[in-house]
Design a protein around this motif. Structure first.
Motif, short mmCIF file in Angstrom:
data_model
loop_
_atom_site.label_atom_id
_atom_site.label_comp_id
_atom_site.label_asym_id
_atom_site.label_seq_id
_atom_site.Cartn_x
_atom_site.Cartn_y
_atom_site.Cartn_z
N LEU A 192 -5.71 -3.68 3.97
CA LEU A 192 -6.84 -4.40 3.39
C LEU A 192 -6.39 -5.68 2.70
O LEU A 192 -6.93 -6.76 2.94
N GLU A 229 -11.50 8.52 -3.52
CA GLU A 229 -12.55 7.61 -3.06
C GLU A 229 -13.90 8.29 -3.14
O GLU A 229 -13.99 9.51 -3.23
N SER A 280 -11.33 4.13 6.12
CA SER A 280 -9.98 4.60 5.76
C SER A 280 -8.90 3.91 6.62
O SER A 280 -7.79 3.70 6.17
N VAL A 339 -4.11 6.27 -0.79
CA VAL A 339 -5.42 6.32 -1.42
C VAL A 339 -5.38 7.46 -2.44
O VAL A 339 -5.09 8.61 -2.08
N LEU A 359 -7.82 0.50 5.01
CA LEU A 359 -7.28 0.43 3.66
C LEU A 359 -5.79 0.01 3.59
O LEU A 359 -5.44 -0.82 2.76
N PRO A 360 -4.93 0.57 4.45
CA PRO A 360 -3.51 0.20 4.32
C PRO A 360 -3.26 -1.31 4.44
O PRO A 360 -2.37 -1.84 3.78
N PHE A 393 0.84 -1.21 0.00
CA PHE A 393 0.00 0.00 0.00
C PHE A 393 0.87 1.26 0.00
O PHE A 393 1.78 1.38 0.82
N ILE A 451 -6.74 2.82 -4.91
CA ILE A 451 -5.51 2.71 -4.12
C ILE A 451 -4.30 2.59 -5.03
O ILE A 451 -4.32 1.85 -6.01
#
Lengths: 326, 326
Positions: free
Chosen positions: B73, A31, B67, A28, B70-71, A25, A40
């Motif tokens: 996910l 979104e 949020s 982002v 997300l990192p 990651f 992402i």
């Protein structure tokens, strides 16, 4: 085929679950909480290659409830209810669904390897309301339009001359000055009627955008309106003429006059039918016929420009951004 | 308290998971695949009551990716990838997420017991594009507006006279003919800047809607524009004047002149900024100043009417629905 090419072809198969687990990651890019979509940026390495990890863009979107699962949703698919609040007859919960390959939680598009252009395209871009006065149109926008090589709309001419997409045409009106070709927009699946999206592309090549329209084009505009409202309900039974929004964009995405035709219930195109972008064909006819034969030559038009738009820096320099005093 | 009341109070606690499992599906009232929301009508019985099952409305909406998740996910929350297609650098998948109470799949609102009025409110309503000619306005719409009791906008007068919501006012301009009060719309949480939504309500009581505007109102319209574009970026640092959409609705939801002020990025209001509903304040000024001092008295205005709208049946009788020949 060189070994380099072999490596490339390896990269271009779909990464496996194991490879995707190693997605690193970065950030982002953008979104949309309304549609439950997120974009992402990360790095991804092919396990079959010794190369460094390459840029990857992952577009994720939660999936809608499937209509076939709804009747039995509460009995079969809801695993857990978590009561969050309660007021009189209103009861709020969060919930978890059972896992089932038949009902995935999300869909994903992976772009890998992704280029700088892909990253720019999917990144959030600051946007500004600007006012295009007739003077700004003449001095900035029109020269910009004229600088675009004709090759950029060769695809439009290919449609008009039936060199491509001819099997997709649903209606052609051949008359030179008022004729057009009607075909499904690429965004429409051509099946879901309430998402209907057609585009009418006129045969004449002398109208670049709404600014070029005047009262001499009323026969064209009225012909488009009449023919489309007459034809579409016949071609797609179940759709009524009073469910069709006919509109034009300014700025358009290409400078050959075309009219968008969508169903009232198509809500996949919120930005596409917003004020400061879309102009109802009926209002255009009204303005040219009732108020000024050169309405769109005289009017100041307000629209949204992204920072990366090729017109933005000139617009910014000339002070076209909306302020309290403009 | 009678035993009847005791029964009612039992019904009004939040139903448990076990009770919800017995929800009897009747039909889907409405759904929005774009926002992943669905509205279901069913019957629900309280296990602690001997009464028959009562109508229940269940509003379900998939939740956005959080949020904070997300990192990690891909490493932690994605349980399964299902490759669906592949073309060059584009790779498509469906996927399943792990189940975790911290990350629910959906939120739900249960309305139970639901009345007929609730069912009507949440049901899909057929909608029609209609054309309001000046004649139709004079003979149908204006008499309808005049028939609405003043008490229906008493709440507006309460705001203007500071009898209510006075602590919510962010700006007041007191001048009689060009003055107004600016306050947050109830739909805005007043915190998330990119969802900014304010309403400016004018002090004067003689403008019912856009049809009443003429060139004598240009000082009012320009004052609204200048004051709002000047004030909002000061009050809410981080917002620029070129990010504010100022617009008017026709038909409005209440007949006392007011201007909507929203952030460009507010995408919770897609229908509210659509053509055939919203009119940009800049375009209104433009039309009155440059094209006709009574533009909105002369113009035919196109808008969407729902079948349940009080104006619909008269509009239908007079043939105001859009057809190829209107």
């Amino acid at each position: 085929m060189s070994s380099q090419n072999n490596d490339d072809s390896k990269i271009q198969r779909a990464p496996t679950s194991e490879e995707l687990k190693k997605f690193e990651f970065i950030q982002v890019l953008n979104e949309d909480p309304r549609t439950k979509g997120v974009c992402i940026l990360g790095k991804l390495k092919s396990s079959s290659s010794s190369e460094d990890p390459k840029d990857a863009i992952l577009l994720l979107e939660k999936l809608h409830f499937g209509s076939q699962e709804l009747p039995n949703l509460l009995k079969e698919r809801i695993l857990q209810w978590i009561s969050t609040d309660n007021n009189d007859i209103y009861h709020w919960y969060n919930g978890l669904l059972t896992k089932d390959e038949k009902f995935p939680d999300f869909k994903a598009t992976l772009i890998w390897p992704a280029t700088e252009a892909h990253i720019r395209k999917y990144s959030f871009q600051p946007r500004f309301l600007i006012r295009e006065t007739p003077h700004i149109y003449e001095t900035i926008v029109k020269p910009y339009i004229e600088s675009i090589p004709t090759s950029r709309i060769q695809w439009v001419y290919n449609i008009l001359s039936k060199k491509s997409e001819s099997e997709r045409i649903v209606l052609e009106v051949e008359e030179e000055s008022t004729g057009f070709i009607l075909l499904p927009d690429m965004k429409w699946d051509t099946v879901t009627l309430e998402n209907l999206y057609l585009v009418a592309i006129v045969h004449r090549r002398d109208i670049r955008c709404i600014r070029d329209l005047n009262d001499t084009h009323l026969p064209l505009l009225k012909n488009l309106r009449r023919q489309i409202l007459h034809f579409v309900p016949q071609k797609y039974p179940g759709i009524r003429s009073d469910e069709l929004r006919l509109f034009v964009h300014h700025l358009p995405s290409y400078y050959h006059f075309h009219v968008h035709v969508t169903h009232l219930r198509n809500d996949t195109i919120a930005g596409g039918i917003a004020i400061a972008k879309a102009y109802l064909l009926d209002d255009i006819i009204e303005n040219l016929e009732k108020f000024a034969k050169d309405y769109y030559k005289k009017a100041t038009l307000t629209y949204v420009l992204g920072e990366n738009d090729p017109l933005f820096s000139q617009m910014n320099d000339i002070g076209a951004r909306v302020t309290a005093d403009t």
